[in-house]
Design a protein around this motif. Structure first.
Motif, PDB file in Angstrom:
ATOM      1  N   ILE A  73      17.056   7.289  -7.007  1.00 53.16           N
ATOM      2  CA  ILE A  73      18.212   6.689  -7.679  1.00 53.16           C
ATOM      3  C   ILE A  73      18.495   5.301  -7.124  1.00 53.16           C
ATOM      4  O   ILE A  73      18.707   4.339  -7.869  1.00 53.16           O
ATOM      5  N   LYS A  74      18.465   5.180  -5.791  1.00 52.95           N
ATOM      6  CA  LYS A  74      18.731   3.870  -5.176  1.00 52.95           C
ATOM      7  C   LYS A  74      17.692   2.846  -5.601  1.00 52.95           C
ATOM      8  O   LYS A  74      18.007   1.665  -5.804  1.00 52.95           O
ATOM      9  N   SER A  75      16.437   3.271  -5.767  1.00 47.37           N
ATOM     10  CA  SER A  75      15.367   2.329  -6.090  1.00 47.37           C
ATOM     11  C   SER A  75      15.626   1.609  -7.414  1.00 47.37           C
ATOM     12  O   SER A  75      15.275   0.433  -7.566  1.00 47.37           O
ATOM     13  N   PHE A  76      16.259   2.289  -8.351  1.00 51.15           N
ATOM     14  CA  PHE A  76      16.476   1.681  -9.660  1.00 51.15           C
ATOM     15  C   PHE A  76      17.641   0.692  -9.656  1.00 51.15           C
ATOM     16  O   PHE A  76      17.829  -0.040 -10.614  1.00 51.15           O
ATOM     17  N   GLU A  77      18.388   0.653  -8.563  1.00 52.10           N
ATOM     18  CA  GLU A  77      19.374  -0.408  -8.394  1.00 52.10           C
ATOM     19  C   GLU A  77      18.689  -1.756  -8.157  1.00 52.10           C
ATOM     20  O   GLU A  77      19.313  -2.808  -8.284  1.00 52.10           O
ATOM     21  N   TYR A  78      17.421  -1.715  -7.800  1.00 56.01           N
ATOM     22  CA  TYR A  78      16.646  -2.930  -7.507  1.00 56.01           C
ATOM     23  C   TYR A  78      15.714  -3.295  -8.663  1.00 56.01           C
ATOM     24  O   TYR A  78      14.742  -4.015  -8.487  1.00 56.01           O
ATOM     25  N   ASN A  79      16.016  -2.760  -9.855  1.00 54.19           N
ATOM     26  CA  ASN A  79      15.240  -3.068 -11.067  1.00 54.19           C
ATOM     27  C   ASN A  79      13.762  -2.733 -10.906  1.00 54.19           C
ATOM     28  O   ASN A  79      12.905  -3.438 -11.436  1.00 54.19           O
ATOM     29  N   THR A  80      13.487  -1.684 -10.164  1.00 53.98           N
ATOM     30  CA  THR A  80      12.104  -1.261 -10.016  1.00 53.98           C
ATOM     31  C   THR A  80      11.562  -0.744 -11.349  1.00 53.98           C
ATOM     32  O   THR A  80      12.309  -0.207 -12.179  1.00 53.98           O
ATOM     33  N   LEU A  81      10.257  -0.935 -11.570  1.00 51.65           N
ATOM     34  CA  LEU A  81       9.652  -0.491 -12.827  1.00 51.65           C
ATOM     35  C   LEU A  81       9.246   0.975 -12.790  1.00 51.65           C
ATOM     36  O   LEU A  81       9.220   1.641 -13.810  1.00 51.65           O
ATOM     37  N   ASP A  82       8.904   1.475 -11.592  1.00 52.12           N
ATOM     38  CA  ASP A  82       8.506   2.878 -11.496  1.00 52.12           C
ATOM     39  C   ASP A  82       8.616   3.346 -10.053  1.00 52.12           C
ATOM     40  O   ASP A  82       8.723   2.527  -9.124  1.00 52.12           O
ATOM     41  N   TYR A  83       8.552   4.664  -9.876  1.00 52.25           N
ATOM     42  CA  TYR A  83       8.755   5.298  -8.579  1.00 52.25           C
ATOM     43  C   TYR A  83       7.695   6.392  -8.468  1.00 52.25           C
ATOM     44  O   TYR A  83       7.774   7.411  -9.159  1.00 52.25           O
ATOM     45  N   LEU A  84       6.694   6.165  -7.658  1.00 52.07           N
ATOM     46  CA  LEU A  84       5.562   7.083  -7.563  1.00 52.07           C
ATOM     47  C   LEU A  84       5.630   7.874  -6.264  1.00 52.07           C
ATOM     48  O   LEU A  84       5.765   7.300  -5.180  1.00 52.07           O
ATOM     49  N   LEU A  85       5.522   9.196  -6.381  1.00 50.02           N
ATOM     50  CA  LEU A  85       5.517  10.057  -5.209  1.00 50.02           C
ATOM     51  C   LEU A  85       4.093  10.264  -4.700  1.00 50.02           C
ATOM     52  O   LEU A  85       3.156  10.411  -5.483  1.00 50.02           O
ATOM     53  N   LYS A  86       3.947  10.228  -3.381  1.00 51.46           N
ATOM     54  CA  LYS A  86       2.650  10.492  -2.768  1.00 51.46           C
ATOM     55  C   LYS A  86       2.459  12.008  -2.645  1.00 51.46           C
ATOM     56  O   LYS A  86       3.426  12.744  -2.427  1.00 51.46           O
ATOM     57  N   PRO A  87       1.213  12.489  -2.729  1.00 50.72           N
ATOM     58  CA  PRO A  87       0.006  11.727  -3.087  1.00 50.72           C
ATOM     59  C   PRO A  87       0.086  11.255  -4.542  1.00 50.72           C
ATOM     60  O   PRO A  87       0.532  12.007  -5.416  1.00 50.72           O
ATOM     61  N   ILE A  88      -0.326  10.025  -4.769  1.00 52.82           N
ATOM     62  CA  ILE A  88      -0.155   9.408  -6.080  1.00 52.82           C
ATOM     63  C   ILE A  88      -1.128   9.991  -7.096  1.00 52.82           C
ATOM     64  O   ILE A  88      -2.343  10.038  -6.852  1.00 52.82           O
ATOM     65  N   ASN A  89      -0.568  10.402  -8.209  1.00 55.66           N
ATOM     66  CA  ASN A  89      -1.367  10.958  -9.292  1.00 55.66           C
ATOM     67  C   ASN A  89      -1.962   9.809 -10.118  1.00 55.66           C
ATOM     68  O   ASN A  89      -1.226   8.907 -10.535  1.00 55.66           O
ATOM     69  N   PRO A  90      -3.288   9.809 -10.349  1.00 49.77           N
ATOM     70  CA  PRO A  90      -3.923   8.712 -11.095  1.00 49.77           C
ATOM     71  C   PRO A  90      -3.294   8.477 -12.472  1.00 49.77           C
ATOM     72  O   PRO A  90      -3.149   7.326 -12.895  1.00 49.77           O
TER      73      PRO A  90
END
Length: 240
Positions: free
Chosen positions: A88-105
Protein backbone atom coordinates in the motif's frame (compact mmCIF):
# COMPACT_ATOMS: atom_id res chain seq x y z
CA UNK A 1 9.80 1.29 -29.33
CA UNK A 2 13.27 2.18 -28.10
CA UNK A 3 14.97 0.06 -25.46
CA UNK A 4 13.86 0.74 -21.88
CA UNK A 5 16.95 1.74 -19.88
CA UNK A 6 16.85 0.10 -16.45
CA UNK A 7 18.87 -0.11 -13.22
CA UNK A 8 18.54 -2.95 -10.71
CA UNK A 9 18.77 -1.92 -7.04
CA UNK A 10 19.05 -4.96 -4.80
CA UNK A 11 21.42 -5.81 -1.95
CA UNK A 12 21.44 -9.56 -2.62
CA UNK A 13 23.79 -10.61 -5.43
CA UNK A 14 21.80 -13.82 -5.88
CA UNK A 15 18.54 -11.86 -6.26
CA UNK A 16 20.20 -9.44 -8.72
CA UNK A 17 21.46 -12.30 -10.85
CA UNK A 18 18.06 -14.03 -10.82
CA UNK A 19 16.34 -10.83 -11.92
CA UNK A 20 18.93 -10.24 -14.64
CA UNK A 21 18.40 -13.75 -15.96
CA UNK A 22 14.65 -13.13 -16.17
CA UNK A 23 15.12 -9.73 -17.83
CA UNK A 24 17.48 -11.20 -20.42
CA UNK A 25 14.41 -12.93 -21.88
CA UNK A 26 12.68 -9.54 -22.31
CA UNK A 27 14.39 -7.84 -25.28
CA UNK A 28 12.88 -4.40 -24.60
CA UNK A 29 14.90 -4.02 -21.36
CA UNK A 30 18.47 -2.69 -21.40
CA UNK A 31 20.13 -3.11 -17.98
CA UNK A 32 22.50 -0.18 -17.52
CA UNK A 33 23.83 -0.86 -14.04
CA UNK A 34 23.30 -2.49 -10.64
CA UNK A 35 23.43 -1.11 -7.12
CA UNK A 36 23.47 -2.85 -3.76
CA UNK A 37 22.47 0.16 -1.62
CA UNK A 38 20.65 3.49 -1.86
CA UNK A 39 23.73 5.73 -1.97
CA UNK A 40 25.26 3.90 -4.93
CA UNK A 41 21.84 3.81 -6.61
CA UNK A 42 21.44 7.57 -6.13
CA UNK A 43 24.71 8.25 -8.00
CA UNK A 44 23.88 5.77 -10.78
CA UNK A 45 20.38 7.17 -11.31
CA UNK A 46 21.67 10.74 -11.56
CA UNK A 47 24.46 9.78 -13.97
CA UNK A 48 22.61 7.28 -16.20
CA UNK A 49 19.10 8.80 -16.02
CA UNK A 50 17.29 5.47 -16.54
CA UNK A 51 13.69 5.11 -17.67
CA UNK A 52 13.04 2.46 -15.04
CA UNK A 53 14.40 1.10 -11.76
CA UNK A 54 13.74 -2.30 -10.24
CA UNK A 55 13.90 -1.38 -6.56
CA UNK A 56 14.15 -3.61 -3.49
CA UNK A 57 12.55 -1.89 -0.49
CA UNK A 58 14.71 -3.34 2.27
CA UNK A 59 18.25 -2.15 1.61
CA UNK A 60 21.18 -1.71 4.01
CA UNK A 61 21.22 1.81 5.42
CA UNK A 62 18.56 3.83 3.62
CA UNK A 63 15.56 1.86 2.34
CA UNK A 64 13.97 2.08 -1.09
CA UNK A 65 11.45 4.73 -0.03
CA UNK A 66 14.22 6.95 1.35
CA UNK A 67 16.08 6.61 -1.95
CA UNK A 68 13.06 7.89 -3.88
CA UNK A 69 12.76 10.86 -1.53
CA UNK A 70 16.41 11.76 -2.29
CA UNK A 71 15.76 12.04 -6.03
CA UNK A 72 14.70 15.20 -7.84
CA UNK A 73 13.59 13.26 -10.92
CA UNK A 74 12.19 9.81 -10.17
CA UNK A 75 12.21 7.21 -12.96
CA UNK A 76 9.42 4.69 -13.36
CA UNK A 77 9.55 2.27 -10.41
CA UNK A 78 8.85 -1.44 -10.10
CA UNK A 79 9.35 -2.59 -6.51
CA UNK A 80 10.81 -6.03 -5.88
CA UNK A 81 10.53 -7.37 -2.33
CA UNK A 82 10.07 -10.52 -0.30
CA UNK A 83 7.37 -8.89 1.81
CA UNK A 84 3.86 -7.77 0.91
CA UNK A 85 3.44 -5.43 3.91
CA UNK A 86 4.80 -2.43 1.95
CA UNK A 87 2.41 -2.77 -1.00
CA UNK A 88 0.00 0.00 0.00
CA UNK A 89 2.78 2.43 0.91
CA UNK A 90 4.59 1.73 -2.37
CA UNK A 91 1.70 3.11 -4.41
CA UNK A 92 2.01 6.43 -2.61
CA UNK A 93 5.21 6.79 -4.66
CA UNK A 94 3.44 6.27 -8.02
CA UNK A 95 5.07 2.90 -8.48
CA UNK A 96 3.99 0.99 -11.59
CA UNK A 97 4.07 -2.47 -10.03
CA UNK A 98 4.98 -4.43 -6.91
CA UNK A 99 6.62 -7.82 -7.43
CA UNK A 100 7.03 -10.37 -4.66
CA UNK A 101 10.12 -12.56 -4.54
CA UNK A 102 10.75 -15.10 -5.87
CA UNK A 103 9.69 -13.16 -8.95
CA UNK A 104 7.33 -14.94 -11.28
CA UNK A 105 8.37 -14.55 -14.97
CA UNK A 106 4.75 -13.94 -16.03
CA UNK A 107 4.28 -11.20 -13.43
CA UNK A 108 7.55 -9.62 -14.51
CA UNK A 109 6.38 -9.57 -18.13
CA UNK A 110 3.13 -7.93 -17.02
CA UNK A 111 5.09 -5.28 -15.13
CA UNK A 112 7.21 -4.55 -18.20
CA UNK A 113 4.03 -4.16 -20.27
CA UNK A 114 2.85 -1.51 -17.80
CA UNK A 115 6.20 0.23 -18.17
CA UNK A 116 5.93 0.18 -21.97
CA UNK A 117 2.40 1.61 -21.84
CA UNK A 118 3.47 4.35 -19.42
CA UNK A 119 6.48 5.23 -21.57
CA UNK A 120 4.31 5.47 -24.69
CA UNK A 121 1.85 7.73 -22.84
CA UNK A 122 4.73 9.93 -21.65
CA UNK A 123 6.13 10.28 -25.18
CA UNK A 124 2.69 11.16 -26.53
CA UNK A 125 2.22 13.75 -23.77
CA UNK A 126 5.65 15.27 -24.48
CA UNK A 127 4.71 15.73 -28.14
CA UNK A 128 1.42 17.47 -27.30
CA UNK A 129 1.36 21.26 -27.08
CA UNK A 130 0.17 22.86 -23.87
CA UNK A 131 -3.01 24.91 -23.73
CA UNK A 132 -3.04 28.33 -22.09
CA UNK A 133 -5.17 27.01 -19.18
CA UNK A 134 -3.13 23.85 -18.60
CA UNK A 135 -1.36 23.55 -15.27
CA UNK A 136 2.22 22.35 -14.78
CA UNK A 137 4.09 21.29 -11.66
CA UNK A 138 7.21 23.36 -10.93
CA UNK A 139 9.75 22.29 -8.30
CA UNK A 140 12.83 24.31 -7.41
CA UNK A 141 14.75 23.12 -4.37
CA UNK A 142 12.29 22.78 -1.51
CA UNK A 143 9.63 24.95 -3.17
CA UNK A 144 6.78 23.53 -5.27
CA UNK A 145 3.99 25.19 -7.26
CA UNK A 146 1.09 24.25 -9.50
CA UNK A 147 1.14 26.96 -12.16
CA UNK A 148 -1.15 27.72 -15.10
CA UNK A 149 0.69 28.31 -18.35
CA UNK A 150 -1.12 31.63 -18.58
CA UNK A 151 0.57 32.77 -15.34
CA UNK A 152 4.07 32.42 -16.78
CA UNK A 153 5.20 35.68 -18.33
CA UNK A 154 8.88 35.03 -19.05
CA UNK A 155 11.26 32.17 -19.90
CA UNK A 156 14.98 32.93 -19.83
CA UNK A 157 18.03 30.77 -20.57
CA UNK A 158 20.16 29.98 -17.53
CA UNK A 159 23.09 27.78 -18.53
CA UNK A 160 21.70 24.47 -19.78
CA UNK A 161 18.41 25.13 -18.02
CA UNK A 162 15.61 27.70 -18.13
CA UNK A 163 14.52 30.26 -15.55
CA UNK A 164 10.76 30.73 -15.46
CA UNK A 165 8.97 33.82 -14.07
CA UNK A 166 5.38 33.65 -12.78
CA UNK A 167 3.27 35.58 -10.28
CA UNK A 168 5.92 37.12 -7.99
CA UNK A 169 8.08 33.98 -8.18
CA UNK A 170 10.86 32.57 -10.29
CA UNK A 171 12.28 29.07 -10.54
CA UNK A 172 14.63 27.00 -12.68
CA UNK A 173 13.37 24.23 -14.97
CA UNK A 174 15.73 21.43 -15.95
CA UNK A 175 14.78 21.75 -19.63
CA UNK A 176 16.25 23.84 -22.41
CA UNK A 177 14.44 26.88 -23.80
CA UNK A 178 14.20 25.21 -27.24
CA UNK A 179 12.40 22.20 -25.73
CA UNK A 180 10.02 24.44 -23.80
CA UNK A 181 9.25 26.57 -26.86
CA UNK A 182 7.91 23.55 -28.74
CA UNK A 183 5.31 23.01 -26.00
CA UNK A 184 4.04 26.58 -25.66
CA UNK A 185 0.88 27.97 -27.33
CA UNK A 186 2.33 29.98 -30.23
CA UNK A 187 -0.36 32.65 -30.21
CA UNK A 188 0.54 33.79 -26.68
CA UNK A 189 4.35 33.49 -26.51
CA UNK A 190 6.97 35.25 -28.60
CA UNK A 191 10.66 34.41 -29.02
CA UNK A 192 12.41 37.72 -28.42
CA UNK A 193 15.96 36.47 -28.98
CA UNK A 194 18.09 33.37 -28.52
CA UNK A 195 17.75 33.53 -24.73
CA UNK A 196 14.22 34.75 -24.05
CA UNK A 197 10.53 33.97 -24.64
CA UNK A 198 7.80 36.17 -23.16
CA UNK A 199 4.03 36.15 -22.77
CA UNK A 200 2.50 38.95 -24.87
CA UNK A 201 -0.40 39.35 -22.41
CA UNK A 202 2.00 40.75 -19.82
CA UNK A 203 3.52 43.54 -21.92
CA UNK A 204 3.43 46.78 -19.93
CA UNK A 205 5.37 49.00 -22.29
CA UNK A 206 7.16 48.86 -25.69
CA UNK A 207 9.99 51.18 -26.69
CA UNK A 208 12.02 51.51 -29.85
CA UNK A 209 15.59 50.60 -28.95
CA UNK A 210 19.06 50.74 -30.47
CA UNK A 211 19.81 49.27 -33.93
CA UNK A 212 16.16 48.58 -34.70
CA UNK A 213 15.60 46.50 -31.58
CA UNK A 214 12.58 46.82 -29.28
CA UNK A 215 12.55 46.93 -25.47
CA UNK A 216 9.60 45.26 -23.72
CA UNK A 217 8.72 45.96 -20.11
CA UNK A 218 7.18 43.08 -18.12
CA UNK A 219 6.01 42.69 -14.50
CA UNK A 220 8.40 42.99 -11.55
CA UNK A 221 10.71 45.34 -13.47
CA UNK A 222 11.75 42.66 -15.93
CA UNK A 223 12.79 43.92 -19.36
CA UNK A 224 13.29 41.96 -22.58
CA UNK A 225 15.17 43.18 -25.63
CA UNK A 226 13.74 41.93 -28.93
CA UNK A 227 16.45 41.49 -31.53
CA UNK A 228 16.23 43.46 -34.78
CA UNK A 229 15.19 40.42 -36.84
CA UNK A 230 12.55 39.39 -34.31
CA UNK A 231 11.38 43.01 -33.94
CA UNK A 232 10.45 43.04 -37.63
CA UNK A 233 8.42 39.84 -37.14
CA UNK A 234 6.86 41.17 -33.93
CA UNK A 235 5.65 44.32 -35.70
CA UNK A 236 4.22 42.27 -38.58
CA UNK A 237 2.37 39.83 -36.33
CA UNK A 238 0.98 42.39 -33.89
CA UNK A 239 0.47 45.31 -36.27
CA UNK A 240 2.83 47.72 -34.54
Amino acid sequence: MKKIKAIIIEDSRLARNELKDLLNDIPEIDILAEAENADVAFELINSHKPDLIFLDIQLPGKDGFQLLEMLDNIPMVVFTTAFDEFAIKSFEYNTLDYLLKPINPKRLSQAVEKVKQKLAETIEKQDKKLDFDDQIFIKDGEKCWMVKISEIYLFEVEGNYTKVFFRNEKAVLTRSLNVIEKKLPEEKYFRANRNTIFNINYIQNIENWFSGNLMIKLPNDNQVEISRRQAVLFKEVYGI
